[in-house]
Write a protein that holds these residues in place. Structure first.
Motif, PDB file in Angstrom:
ATOM      1  N   ALA B 648     -24.899  88.226  25.957  1.00 24.41           N
ATOM      2  CA  ALA B 648     -24.983  87.306  26.955  1.00 24.41           C
ATOM      3  C   ALA B 648     -25.309  85.859  26.305  1.00 24.41           C
ATOM      4  O   ALA B 648     -24.816  84.768  26.597  1.00 24.41           O
ATOM      5  CB  ALA B 648     -25.990  87.510  27.872  1.00 24.41           C
ATOM      6  N   LYS B 653     -18.909  84.781  21.796  1.00 22.64           N
ATOM      7  CA  LYS B 653     -19.006  86.176  22.293  1.00 22.64           C
ATOM      8  C   LYS B 653     -18.437  86.988  20.780  1.00 22.64           C
ATOM      9  O   LYS B 653     -17.579  87.612  20.937  1.00 22.64           O
ATOM     10  CB  LYS B 653     -17.977  86.467  23.388  1.00 22.64           C
ATOM     11  CG  LYS B 653     -18.408  85.704  24.578  1.00 22.64           C
ATOM     12  CD  LYS B 653     -19.692  86.087  25.118  1.00 22.64           C
ATOM     13  CE  LYS B 653     -20.369  85.032  25.899  1.00 22.64           C
ATOM     14  NZ  LYS B 653     -21.926  85.052  26.077  1.00 22.64           N
ATOM     15  N   ASP B 662     -17.817  93.518  26.783  1.00 23.79           N
ATOM     16  CA  ASP B 662     -17.137  92.364  27.349  1.00 23.79           C
ATOM     17  C   ASP B 662     -15.839  92.882  28.176  1.00 23.79           C
ATOM     18  O   ASP B 662     -15.875  92.423  29.138  1.00 23.79           O
ATOM     19  CB  ASP B 662     -17.056  91.153  26.814  1.00 23.79           C
ATOM     20  CG  ASP B 662     -18.154  89.961  26.939  1.00 23.79           C
ATOM     21  OD1 ASP B 662     -19.141  90.315  27.432  1.00 23.79           O
ATOM     22  OD2 ASP B 662     -18.111  88.932  26.369  1.00 23.79           O
TER      23      ASP B 662
ATOM     24  N   ASP D  55     -24.169  88.065  31.618  1.00 23.41           N
ATOM     25  CA  ASP D  55     -23.957  86.741  31.195  1.00 23.41           C
ATOM     26  C   ASP D  55     -23.376  85.856  32.563  1.00 23.41           C
ATOM     27  O   ASP D  55     -22.840  86.478  33.674  1.00 23.41           O
ATOM     28  CB  ASP D  55     -22.562  86.923  30.648  1.00 23.41           C
ATOM     29  CG  ASP D  55     -22.115  85.955  29.362  1.00 23.41           C
ATOM     30  OD1 ASP D  55     -22.108  84.660  29.929  1.00 23.41           O
ATOM     31  OD2 ASP D  55     -21.821  86.246  28.283  1.00 23.41           O
TER      32      ASP D  55
END
Lengths: 303, 672, 290, 152, 352
Positions: B648, B653, B662, D55
């Motif tokens: 995160a 990423k 993800d 996220d």
């Protein structure tokens, strides 16, 4: 930190006793203030601090009463307020603490007062105020106090609770000692500096007050002190006014003069004992004054 | 295109009552990539599992979604079933339509719709699952024990007896710790030295224990199974290989008036000294700060000022020029057993949160001592030969006041916790006092008596009933000197009366605190600690001797106040954990950990900053000629625990947590 | 100016560096200069038009600049924050770089400013700046200067938006962000945007859609701002570079305010001070959490 | 337009997604189930190992996909299974939330909570109160979203 | 005989078209957080139109080539993919106040859009759009249209060219589409016998000419021969590779095609503006990029505009609008660069 600076102005909150039983306290303060370049600006329309009846019965009231005074002080553009009475000091400082740390109480009090708080106010006890001015006191001390031994008595409210009175150690304070040292006297080491004098029980439970006073006075005498230095009208009253009863109960005939710290500072400056209100005491201060050759007072013997 | 099988469980009536399972199965069957979708009464039953296994083979499934109960309940079951049918277990996932749906809703239509949504999340997610296999990490089957008190000794012996090598590091010159200072131990009153000394000797003689006394851990690298520990061996000024412990040097040292640490300042030692006669190893150490020779050197005196010890040493073992040396040890597990220190009531405190006791004179009254000092006074080998005598004038005190909870359980002093052992040792002290001074009076001020433990409460009763200790429930407000006595002002809260006692001596049961330096050690080990510096266990109930860093364990009072039986029990627990860890050459772990995309990682190391385990390492990417291209992050598989905070945090990423990548999460959200 | 040129010359002559990155005049104003021979040092200038944040060229991703070898870079105090940021985030090694600190009396909003520096022309970011040199510098050149008084409240435009209703704010940002064509100039000029592959260009999965529709533009600009939280060095280059005239600086400024209010943090030129995101305190505010 | 506002509001069923940590909130939600605590059916859970893994992109994407509200929930401070993930998340979302507010996204659409494994009741409360709140706010049509051309 | 159109009649014309549902695009004044600029945007009211000569910050290309355009939508269904084409009707558009350099770009880019593939979207928009250009009355130090064969009153790409004359405009009809526009507005464009005031914009043209003189043929020749030249390295050092130049360039027409999900199994295929300057340009899946750094990418930009496009289509892919210079944060100055290359070309020519 403020030593050596030019005139200092602080707000002045006399409270009820400085206009009544402790007039000599106010007289001595007003007498030494000019010499110390200290300007005492009385808070207009001040009211009772709430000790002890308010704060032992209603928490909100006990904050609201002194908070009103703090609001007035802020309106008068004062940053710091000096409360000579230890109980007043304690109430004002507690209220300021509550305002800053308890948002709920603060907003309740604001609505009670119908006014909002201005800038935070620093609340000063006499111990804090004078210990900031030790350099000036030292420079004005013209009368040699001849190694006069005094016992500094704080009582319970002057340096406690610690989260509110943060200027001195709550269990082993030294501020009064630093002031009397600056004035030229010698503080003795003794055990009862923080003991309770009996406070407001002087009338309702006289016997208790006598018992407490006995242990304080005995300890002071045993440590070789020639006078007891106090910073609270209530302590003064219990130890001076009740001293004859105390001594009688102890079978001890040695009187112990009880002086406000401001009176001692005044004496060190060579001020007239009468101007300092020493004539108002119940314990005859004359023998004591003679030892430091400080002039005479007309003493009225107690009935 | 995926070949996913969906299996919707009725869980008897549990799901079926509120969710139309057949409808859910049918709806899932229409999703792209789903080739098989059925519902069944009990998926977790043997026939249910057989259904899955059969479908995997029949439909050549590459993903299995079971819509049933919580994965916490049956994920392992279904993954095992999938594996049995030859499907990688990580290609099987569960959707929770029981706890999160059928049990909490009543409307059948709404619950059915929601169940479809929940299963759809997982169907979409599983399209991006990768087959994963468990990770194996080699284990270096040697252990490091830090601290040579009773906990460290016990742990070391247990592991060594279990057949594995142990390195025991002790910062003092002898092992034994605080237990060696005690006179007797509660609740049996057996002599501390008598039970401890044989264990100390055993350590010294054990073939699988390497004892490094007068040493400290300098740094720790690595991870579970593969730690590399740098140890500083402090300069004793003695050549250990030559010294035979004859004691001539200490006998001849002219400086005999140094307060002895072992005697808690109540006795004296020489500059070259052995802390106590039973020390292990029995090799002296030269205290350079107090040695005339070194003082002379420091002043720049050219001539050697002293050197008597060297002159009398027959084996020429004294080496004034010895320096600290370092060794590196590779170990697979670390046990921290650094123990405690006692709180000191003085004005100056090492930490801001602590406050001293002004009302007790800030520790300036000589006959106000602490519990460990009393132990030394009561110890037969102590400075008074076991006689209870006042430090100030050597007189026998006829009245001793013991104060419990000094610092402990007091938020204002910065230690709101209970120190746990004080109730017991104060009771012990009153007994020892009674045994030695028959006409003496012991008075104890206490807040509560906490004597939970086998034989503990009985012990306290004995102190009161047989040794006639007077227990007063209340606090003492001040200690002041009163002539040559100490005026104790307190209150007996049971009678409501103030109490004033003139005592000959006052013993403070001060709080237990972790050893100084614990926080820097904890930082070296990446072990977390609480506000007071006590090391944190991984779980207060279920993992009480593990830390959040895999492979590092805690025993004894470094974790919380502990008495001897607790410390020993913890030590043995850590030893069994370590032996369990060492039972295989390799460590097997679930593969749900992070991995770095080497191509896109930029090496900003945000991941390194947030990783709670220090699992992110630096990796140099080089071209074929060996030129450095870039330095990027790499995850240490042995250390990563799979929280995913790195992912995160990663701005580009470039780090992915397997199992929760993800793409997997995106797919689920996309199915909203 | 002479001092700067002499120093650059000396560094090049003594081969302490292979090139000096500074400023030079061009047809219209001032632009970055890359000088690799001592003779070229006379091109170097420093004045209030030296707006650009030169450490943006120091990212290892700029392979052509990195190919020059060891560099000396002219830095204003504010620019040094970017150098510190790059060092902090392991993109640079301090020892591989010579920093020429310039005493700066503030800069204009754009490098083609023909007017004198004053309240009118002073760049927003210079409001309240002391104009001292950075402590990071190996050399400091120039006379001490004073930054002109600010032409108002730096955060007036921020306050204006904060005063609006949520609906008005959303409408405003939608209007502004709909102008974005996703050229990513904001990212390219940013010294702290040095990712090898930007998250906006990650397609598996495609968190941030690359199409310049409002959805992709919103996600991109929110994410860009968040990634710079506590890292943005407040050089304003993103906003200056934006061909769509979007007031991007507002987002960065807002985050700087949040960082300061919540975590007492401000970006400095100290490479050892970590950003608040990525660390934590046990007593961090959590008034928004149930 | 003749539909009374109240009736209209009650006919709207919000679509809410919850990102929760595996160890505390997910288990707390399990407990709510085991305790048969009835709650609004509008919230669908996506399980992550830790709030540290959550996220801000998840939230943005959820809104893009038509979520009317989002819940982020994990272990209470000091209870994180991974010791610090929730602390990192706390900072991340404190900042995110303020930025969203600044950009006009009503922060009421995003609920943050700490729900431990033993707080099944609290989870039900979070679910119900969030559903209620979002229902009052109405569909999140103002979110910057691309209009989907629905293929028949 | 010249036809004149007063501003009042122009406004009336716009009002008529708006009333008829035509999209009208024109320069409008914007103020965003204290920054003032002009840009092409749809107008609702003729008063918004700003024809005072300030150059719009972004080019006209977005009218016929939107920054993002959906090509089709798709839905995946059990292995079947359904496609729904995007609508192929294009709304009628009138552009008023196009800069000659922006209008010319449309015609130049037409070539590539109808080369190996006929771009329906481009030409769909082109056909539906009528362009009324206005001759420039001002220029700045970034303008160089004269260097690429255009001028402040070039008619290329325009259907009408308006030449400002006091408060009115002289109308020059350029194309049949322009004729049609005139046909329906004849009354508003009376013939006037006001004598020709000479070349309205000759002063402007002189000013632009002073910015850059260039020999396109020589330039092209030099470029073809100097693919590897140290100049490229030197020039590109300061380039950030942001591509803002391409995004504001009226002639840059790179696009990227992406599929974007809109739920399970469904989404849209879109084409978006792209540029040759960012590092992703020509990056291979392997991680290799034949254009290894910014110098190669910048060279690509110059080559494409001044060598490759001219050799393929006989047109310079640049109209000298100067936006790339104005927008560049790093001070990359195409005028200076072309001048430098031109000088090299001169020198190279002399030694040949």
């Amino acid at each position: 930190m403020r030593n050596g600076e030019a005139a200092m102005k602080v707000g002045y909150f006399p409270g009820c006793s400085l206009h009544a039983t402790a007039r000599e306290y106010e007289e001595s303060l007003k007498a030494i203030a000019p010499a110390l370049d200290l300007q005492l600006e009385e808070i207009r329309d001040w009211a009772c601090c709430g000790a002890t009846s308010a704060h032992s019965t209603n928490h909100l009231l006990s904050v609201a009463l002194p908070a009103r005074t703090l609001v007035l002080a802020a309106r008068q553009n004062l940053d710091r307020v000096f409360a000579p009475c230890a109980a007043c000091y304690n109430r004002l400082a507690s209220a300021q603490h509550a305002i800053e740390h308890d948002k709920k109480v603060a907003s309740q009090v604001e609505s009670i007062l119908g006014a909002s708080f201005g800038h935070p106010i620093g609340v000063l006890s006499i111990a804090q105020l004078l210990s900031e001015m030790t350099d000036r006191i030292r420079s004005k001390a013209i009368v040699p106090l001849k190694e006069l031994k005094v016992a500094c008595y704080y009582g319970c409210l002057l340096v406690r609770p610690p989260e509110i009175c943060r200027f001195d150690d709550p269990e082993a304070p030294t501020s009064l000692e630093s002031i009397v040292t600056a004035a030229g006297a010698v503080p003795v080491k003794w055990d009862k500096a923080l003991e309770c004098c009996g406070g407001g029980f002087s009338l309702s439970r006289t016997a208790s007050v006598v018992r407490l006073g006995r242990s304080i006075l005995r300890s002071a005498k045993d440590s070789g002190a020639q006078a007891l230095i106090v910073a609270c009208p209530m302590c003064h009253s219990n130890l001076d006014f009740r001293q004859r009863a105390i001594n009688r109960s102890a079978g001890d005939d040695r009187p112990m003069p009880v002086l406000f710290i401001s009176q001692l500072v005044g004496l060190s400056m060579g001020l007239d004992p009468v101007r300092l209100g020493l004539n108002r005491h119940f314990v005859n201060p004359q023998p004591f004054l003679s030892t430091i050759s400080a002039g005479r007072v007309e003493h009225r013997e107690q009935a | 295109m995926s070949r996913i099988g969906v299996f919707i469980c009725h869980c008897g009536e549990n799901i079926g009552r509120t969710v139309d399972c057949a409808q859910v199965a049918q709806a899932m069957g229409e999703l792209p990539g789903v080739v098989h979708s059925v519902d069944y009464k009990y998926m977790c039953s043997d026939p249910g599992q057989a259904l899955i296994k059969q479908a995997i083979k029949e439909h050549n499934l590459d993903g299995v979604v079971v819509g049933a109960c919580s994965p916490h309940m049956h994920e392992k079951t279904f993954r095992k079933a999938a594996a049995a049918a030859g499907l990688n277990p990580y290609l099987c996932e569960m959707a929770n339509i029981r706890e999160h749906c059928s049990w909490i809703h009543e409307d059948r239509a709404e619950a059915t719709e929601k169940a479809k949504g929940l299963v759809r999340f997982i169907v979409e997610k599983i399209k991006y699952n990768r087959p994963l296999s468990n990770i194996f990490i080699p284990v270096n089957r040697r252990a490091l024990v830090i601290g040579g008190g009773i906990a460290g000794i016990q742990a070391a012996l247990d592991i060594a007896d279990g057949g594995r090598e142990v390195i025991l590091v002790e910062k003092e010159s002898s092992i034994g710790g605080h237990m060696s200072q005690l006179s007797e131990t509660f609740p049996t009153l057996d002599c501390s030295q008598c039970i401890l000394t044989p264990r100390m000797v055993e350590v010294a003689q054990h073939p699988r224990i390497k004892l490094l006394a007068y040493s400290e851990v300098e740094s720790v690298d690595g991870y579970i199974g593969n730690f590399e520990v740098k140890i500083r061996q402090k300069a004793r000024s003695i050549d250990v290989s030559k010294c035979n412990g004859c004691g001539e040097c200490t006998k001849n040292c002219p400086n005999k008036k140094i307060p002895s640490e072992f005697e808690q300042g109540l006795g004296f030692r020489t500059a070259i000294y052995v802390p106590f006669p039973q020390a292990v190893p029995n090799i002296p150490v030269l205290d350079r700060d107090n040695c005339a020779l070194f003082k002379g050197r420091a002043k720049g005196v050219k001539k050697q000022v002293c050197g008597k010890c060297a002159t009398v040493c027959g084996r020429r073992a004294i080496d004034f020029d010895q320096q600290d040396s370092f060794i590196t040890e590779k170990v697979g597990a670390i046990i921290v057993a650094t123990g405690y220190q006692l709180y000191w009531i003085g004005k100056e405190q090492e930490s801001e949160i602590l406050h001293g006791y002004g009302e007790y004179g800030y520790g300036t009254i000589p006959d106000v001592i602490d519990g460990l000092q009393f132990e030394r006074l009561a110890s037969a080998s102590g400075p008074t030969g076991g006689k209870i005598l006042r430090p100030s004038d050597g007189k026998e005190p006829k009245k001793i006041v013991f104060l419990q909870c000094i610092g402990s359980r007091d938020r204002a002093k910065g230690m709101e916790y209970c120190s746990k052992i004080c109730c017991m040792y104060v009771a012990k002290h009153t007994m020892l006092y009674h045994h030695k001074v028959h006409d003496g009076k012991a008075i104890v001020f206490y807040m509560d008596i906490r004597a939970g433990g086998k034989g503990y409460d009985e012990f306290v009763r004995r102190a009161i009933e047989e040794s006639h200790a007077l227990y007063l429930r209340g606090r003492v407000s001040s200690l002041t000197r009163n002539g040559d006595t100490i005026r104790v002002q307190g209150v007996d809260t049971l009678s409501g009366e103030p109490v004033s006692i003139d005592a000959d001596m006052v013993v403070l049961a001060t709080a237990m605190r972790p050893q100084p330096g614990i926080t820097s050690l904890a930082q070296k080990l990446s072990v977390s600690y609480d506000l007071h510096g006590f090391l944190n266990e991984a779980h207060p109930k279920l993992r009480p001797v593990e830390t959040n860093t895999a492979g590092i364990f805690v025993a004894g009072a470094c974790q919380a106040p502990r008495d001897i039986p607790d410390s020993v029990a913890m030590a043995s627990a850590t030893a069994s954990k370590v032996l369990g860890l060492f039972s295989n050459e390799q460590l097997e772990r679930e593969p749900l950990i992070a991995r770095v995309d080497r191509q896109t990682c930029t090496g900003c190391f945000h991941c390194e900053r947030v990783c709670p385990y220090g699992a992110v390492e630096r990796f140099e990417v080089k071209d074929r000629k060996g030129n450095l291209i870039k330095v990027i992050a790499e995850v240490n598989q042995g250390v990563c625990q799979g929280c995913g905070t790195c992912q995160a945090t990663c701005p580009s990423k470039s780090i992915e947590l397997d199992g929760f990548t993800d793409e997997q999460i995106f797919a689920a959200v996309n199915a909203l | 100016m002479e001092e700067l040129r002499e120093l650059a010359k000396k560094l090049l002559q003594e081969k302490q560096v292979n090139a000096v990155v500074g400023y030079e005049c061009d047809r219209r104003g001032v632009r970055p200069a890359f000088v690799d021979d001592p003779a070229g040092c006379d091109r170097l200038v420093f004045d209030h038009r030296c707006v650009q944040n030169l450490p943006a060229y120091l990212s290892p991703r700029r392979t052509n600049v990195a190919g020059l070898g060891r560099l000396a870079v002219v830095v204003k105090q504010c620019d040094a924050r970017a150098v510190a940021g790059l060092i902090r985030e392991s993109q640079l090694k301090r020892e591989n770089l010579v920093l020429i600190g310039v005493r700066c009396g503030g800069v204009a909003a754009n490098p083609n400013e023909s007017r004198e520096l004053g309240a009118e022309t002073l760049a927003l970011r210079c409001y309240g700046c002391s104009g001292t040199e950075t402590a990071m510098a190996d050399y400091v050149v120039g006379e001490p200067k004073t930054v002109p008084a600010a032409g108002g409240d730096r955060d007036a435009r921020l306050a204006e938006i904060e005063k609006m209703s949520p609906e008005e704010r959303l409408a405003l940002w939608k209007e502004w962000l709909s102008r974005c064509t996703r050229c990513h100039a904001c990212r390219q000029v940013c010294p702290m945007c040095f990712c090898e592959r930007c998250v906006a260009e990650k397609t598996q999965p495609n968190w941030i859609e690359s199409s310049p529709h409002i959805q992709g533009n919103f996600s991109w600009n929110v994410t860009r701002a968040l990634h710079l939280a506590g890292r943005c060095v407040d050089c304003g280059e993103c906003e200056r570079a934006c061909p769509a005239q979007i007031p991007l600086g507002l987002l960065n400024r807002k985050l700087a305010k949040i960082m300061s209010a919540r975590y007492g943090f401000a970006v400095t030129d100290d490479p050892s001070t970590p950003a608040p995101i990525g660390s934590y305190r046990l007593d961090d505010g959590q008034e928004f959490i149930l | 337009m003749s539909v009374p506002a109240k009736e209209k509001a009650s006919s709207f069923e919000p679509n809410i997604v919850a990102f929760v940590c595996n160890w505390c909130t997910y288990t707390g939600a399990d407990l709510a189930g085991t305790s048969r605590l009835n709650m609004a059916p509008n919230v669908r859970i996506i399980r992550l190992p830790c709030t540290g893994r959550i996220d801000t992109l998840f939230i943005l994407k959820a809104f893009e996909r038509g979520a009317d509200g989002v819940i982020v929930s994990g272990c209470h401070p000091a209870d994180c299974h991974y010791t610090a993930g929730n602390y990192h998340a706390r900072r991340r979302f404190a900042v995110f939330r303020e930025l969203m507010e600044f950009m006009g996204v009503d922060p009421q659409r995003i609920t943050f909570s700490w729900v431990s494994a033993s707080e099944g009741g609290k989870w039900a409360e979070v679910v119900n109160s969030t559903t209620e709140k979002v229902r009052e706010l109405g569909p999140f049509v103002s979110y910057p979203r691309v209009a989907h051309a629905q293929v028949k | 005989m010249r036809r004149m159109l007063s501003r009042t009649d122009l406004d009336a014309l716009v009002r008529d078209l708006l009333g008829a549902g035509t999209r009208v695009i024109a320069p409008v004044r914007r103020k965003v957080q204290g920054r003032e600029f002009v840009e092409y945007a749809p107008v609702q009211n003729p008063e918004e139109i700003a024809l005072d000569g300030s150059q719009p910050v972004r080019p006209l290309k977005q009218v016929v080539f939107p920054p993002t355009e959906t090509l089709f939508n798709y839905k995946q269904d059990k292995g079947l993919v359904q496609i729904q084409e995007a609508p192929t009707t294009f709304s009628d558009t009138l552009v008023i106040g196009a800069r000659p350099c922006d209008a010319a770009a449309l015609e130049i880019v037409d070539r590539v859009m109808d080369w190996d593939y006929h771009d329906e979207f481009w030409f769909g928009h082109r056909q539906a759009t009528t362009v009324v250009a206005v001759a420039c009355t001002d220029s700045d130090e970034s303008c160089f249209c004269t260097a690429v064969g255009l001028s402040p009153e070039s008619t290329r790409g325009a259907d009408w060219l308006l030449i400002p004359a006091g408060s009115s405009f002289e109308v020059r009809v350029v194309t049949p589409k322009g004729e049609a526009l005139l046909e329906s507005n004849k009354s508003r464009c009376p013939e006037s016998d006001v004598p020709e005031a000479g070349k309205a914009s000759s002063a402007v043209e002189e000013k632009v000419r002073a910015n850059l003189a260039m020999n396109p043929a020589k330039l092209q020749e030099w470029l073809g021969a100097h693919f590897e030249h140290p100049l490229w390295q030197k020039i590109a050092l300061r380039c950030h590779g942001c591509g803002a130049c391409a995004f504001v360039c009226p002639t840059c027409h790179c696009f990227d095609i992406v599929d974007e999900l809109e739920g399970v199994g469904r989404g849209a295929r879109r084409r978006n503006w792209d540029a040759c300057q960012p590092a992703l340009f020509t990056l291979h899946g392997s991680g290799h990029n034949p254009r290894k750094d910014q110098s190669a990418r910048f060279r690509q930009r110059v080559m494409h505009k001044f060598s490759i496009y001219p050799s393929r289509f006989g047109e310079i892919l640049c109209t000298g609008c100067g936006r790339c210079i104005r927008v560049c944060a790093a001070g990359m100055d195409l005028i200076a660069i072309l001048a430098e290359i031109g000088q090299n070309a001169e020198e190279a020519g002399s030694t040949l």
